[in-house]
Design a protein around this motif. Structure first.
Motif, mmCIF file in Angstrom:
data_model
loop_
_atom_site.group_PDB
_atom_site.id
_atom_site.type_symbol
_atom_site.label_atom_id
_atom_site.label_comp_id
_atom_site.label_asym_id
_atom_site.label_seq_id
_atom_site.Cartn_x
_atom_site.Cartn_y
_atom_site.Cartn_z
ATOM 1 N N MET A 115 0.841 -1.192 0.000
ATOM 2 C CA MET A 115 0.000 0.000 0.000
ATOM 3 C C MET A 115 0.878 1.245 0.000
ATOM 4 S SD MET A 115 -2.971 -1.140 2.710
ATOM 5 C CE MET A 115 -3.941 0.324 2.363
ATOM 6 N N SER A 116 0.299 2.379 -0.319
ATOM 7 C CA SER A 116 1.047 3.624 -0.407
ATOM 8 C C SER A 116 1.516 4.095 0.958
ATOM 9 C CB SER A 116 0.174 4.714 -1.030
ATOM 10 O OG SER A 116 0.827 5.957 -0.995
ATOM 11 N N ALA A 117 2.675 4.756 0.964
ATOM 12 C CA ALA A 117 3.199 5.352 2.190
ATOM 13 C C ALA A 117 2.561 6.690 2.497
ATOM 14 C CB ALA A 117 4.715 5.534 2.051
ATOM 15 N N TRP A 118 1.695 7.171 1.599
ATOM 16 C CA TRP A 118 1.243 8.550 1.673
ATOM 17 C C TRP A 118 -0.158 8.689 2.254
ATOM 18 C CZ3 TRP A 118 4.675 12.309 0.566
ATOM 19 C CH2 TRP A 118 5.823 11.926 -0.134
ATOM 20 N N VAL A 119 -0.350 9.759 3.015
ATOM 21 C CA VAL A 119 -1.678 10.222 3.395
ATOM 22 C C VAL A 119 -2.168 11.226 2.355
ATOM 23 C CG1 VAL A 119 -3.010 11.497 5.109
ATOM 24 C CG2 VAL A 119 -1.282 9.854 5.849
ATOM 25 N N GLN A 120 -1.296 12.142 1.993
ATOM 26 C CA GLN A 120 -1.622 13.153 0.988
ATOM 27 C C GLN A 120 -0.334 13.621 0.336
ATOM 28 O OE1 GLN A 120 -4.222 16.226 2.353
ATOM 29 N NE2 GLN A 120 -4.159 17.395 0.476
ATOM 30 N N ARG A 121 -0.361 13.790 -0.988
ATOM 31 C CA ARG A 121 0.806 14.263 -1.720
ATOM 32 C C ARG A 121 0.516 15.610 -2.343
ATOM 33 N NH1 ARG A 121 4.326 9.848 -4.889
ATOM 34 N NH2 ARG A 121 5.725 11.618 -4.656
ATOM 35 N N PHE A 122 1.583 16.436 -2.481
ATOM 36 C CA PHE A 122 1.464 17.752 -3.081
ATOM 37 C C PHE A 122 2.241 17.764 -4.395
ATOM 38 C CE2 PHE A 122 1.752 19.109 1.600
ATOM 39 C CZ PHE A 122 0.427 18.783 1.821
ATOM 40 N N ALA A 123 1.637 18.310 -5.424
ATOM 41 C CA ALA A 123 2.297 18.369 -6.727
ATOM 42 C C ALA A 123 3.116 19.636 -6.892
ATOM 43 C CB ALA A 123 1.255 18.274 -7.844
ATOM 44 N N HIS A 124 2.848 20.639 -6.066
ATOM 45 C CA HIS A 124 3.506 21.928 -6.251
ATOM 46 C C HIS A 124 4.218 22.339 -4.967
ATOM 47 C CE1 HIS A 124 1.324 22.286 -10.009
ATOM 48 N NE2 HIS A 124 0.208 22.032 -9.366
ATOM 49 N N GLY A 125 5.201 23.179 -5.116
ATOM 50 C CA GLY A 125 5.951 23.674 -3.966
ATOM 51 C C GLY A 125 7.279 24.223 -4.433
ATOM 52 N N ALA A 126 8.204 24.365 -3.511
ATOM 53 C CA ALA A 126 9.528 24.868 -3.853
ATOM 54 C C ALA A 126 10.212 23.929 -4.838
ATOM 55 C CB ALA A 126 10.367 25.008 -2.579
ATOM 56 N N ASP A 127 11.192 24.459 -5.569
ATOM 57 C CA ASP A 127 11.893 23.671 -6.577
ATOM 58 C C ASP A 127 13.021 22.841 -5.988
ATOM 59 O OD1 ASP A 127 10.289 24.656 -8.598
ATOM 60 O OD2 ASP A 127 11.592 26.399 -8.929
#
Length: 383
Positions: free
Chosen positions: A1-13
């Motif tokens: 299963m995924s390690a993630w609760v929620q992922r963000f596609a945008h943010g600092a470079d």
């Protein structure tokens, strides 16, 4: 299963870092991997560590799952999901920072933050074959981390390579000396602590120590078991104080609910004894560190068990026997993955063991420098 609760596609470079779901990210609920906290309000501000990472240019990639309420060592979580161990999907990922270790081990992020109250960074790091560091207690701000009050818990980083882990530490610990953290450690003196660990783990440790070129001096920590028991008493009381009101919530996992109810019985006498043990064990570790750069011992006494074993009732608390005592003492400790060599009658293992370095309180930089030297020694001159 995924390690993630929620992922963000945008943010600092900058490089990507994941955040354990017991550390506040502004605008998101902090659920602690627990269904009983699913309706928690969004955090009003970033935890200090998250704010520091943003300021340093890191991309906050999202939140990772964890063992429920950070109150378990297997990383198994029926509500939030059990991350796959990147070394072997049949093995436990380790808790409680399971998602952070798995996300780093699978290469989904460059680094991750976890929390370590009884081995919860170092244990999953060893299970998932990555580096994990518990800083000196109090060295890294816990503002915005759960539980809000703890005398054991530390926020710290996971990474696959030491330069990345040093980069994280330089961001989250304001007084961290990045130059000292990469200083040469070719002639280090190491205090080798004898443990009753499995043959495969001992063989891995011996081979890594030989590759390092360090000189080893024997050291003893006779108070380890007493410190382990005392740390259990303290974490039980402090977890009850933080989350006891959830014990009767039907959304709480049954295993955690049972542990919480049992923790409520921790007596003032048991806590007083634990504090006396803490003082003695701090002195014992300090004495063992006299004349050496760090102590060296396995992270786990054995390779991680399978998910099936745990589901069948295989106990996991003993996996923390070699990590939990240093939460009680507050010393910094780092787990580094090391290969398990073949031996007569035993094949090598594609699952790595964990080597644990323990340093003087406040001397986190030297632990990083030692681990960097070990990394370079294990990779060899041609890599």
């Amino acid at each position: 299963m995924s390690a993630w609760v929620q992922r963000f596609a945008h943010g600092a470079d900058g490089p990507a870092i994941a955040i354990k779901d017991c550390i506040d990210i502004a605008g998101l609920p902090t659920c602690g991997g627990c269904g009983a906290l699913a309706d928690a309000p969004p955090a009003e501000r970033d935890a200090d560590t998250v704010a520091a990472l943003r300021q340093a240019g890191w991309h906050i990639a999202g939140k990772t799952t964890m063992h429920e309420l950070a109150y378990g060592m297997s990383g198994v979580n029926a509500w939030a999901g059990t991350p796959l161990n990147p070394q072997d999907p049949l093995l436990i990922p380790g808790g409680s920072s399971s998602g952070s270790a798995a996300a780093v081990g699978s290469g989904e992020v460059d680094a991750a933050l976890g929390s370590d109250t009884g081995g919860s960074i170092r244990l999953p790091a060893a299970c998932c074959g990555v580096i994990g560091m518990k800083p000196t207690f109090g060295r890294v701000s816990r503002r915005g981390a759960w539980p809000r009050e703890s005398s054991l818990d530390c926020v710290g980083p996971f990474a696959r390579m030491m330069p990345v882990l040093v980069h994280v530490m330089a961001a989250i610990a304001r007084d961290f000396d990045g130059g000292a953290a990469v200083a040469p450690m070719h002639g280090a003196r190491i205090g080798l602590v004898a443990t009753a660990s499995d043959d495969a783990v001992q063989a891995a440790l011996t081979a890594a120590l030989q590759a390092s070129g360090w000189s080893a001096l024997p050291r003893e920590l006779p108070g380890m078991q007493e410190a382990f028991d005392a740390a259990i008493a303290v974490i039980n009381k402090e977890t009850w104080n933080a989350f006891g009101d959830l014990a009767s919530d039907s959304r709480l996992g049954q295993d955690v609910a049972r542990r919480l109810v049992a923790a409520s019985a921790t007596t003032h006498g048991a806590l007083a004894h634990a504090e006396a043990v803490r003082a003695r064990f701090i002195a014992e570790v300090d004495q063992a560190l006299d004349g050496v750069d760090a102590l060296l011992l396995p992270t786990l006494p054995s390779l991680p068990p399978t998910l099936a074993d745990v589901a069948a009732g295989h106990p996991v608390v003993a996996l923390s026997a070699l990590v939990r005592p240093f939460n009680l003492s507050g010393h910094p400790a780092l787990s580094y993955p090391i290969p398990v060599p073949a031996a007569p009658g035993r094949a090598g293992s594609r699952v790595k063991a964990g080597l644990q370095l323990v340093g003087r309180r406040g001397d986190d930089e030297r632990l990083c420098a030692l681990a960097l030297h070990l990394e370079q020694a294990l990779r060899g001159p041609d890599q």
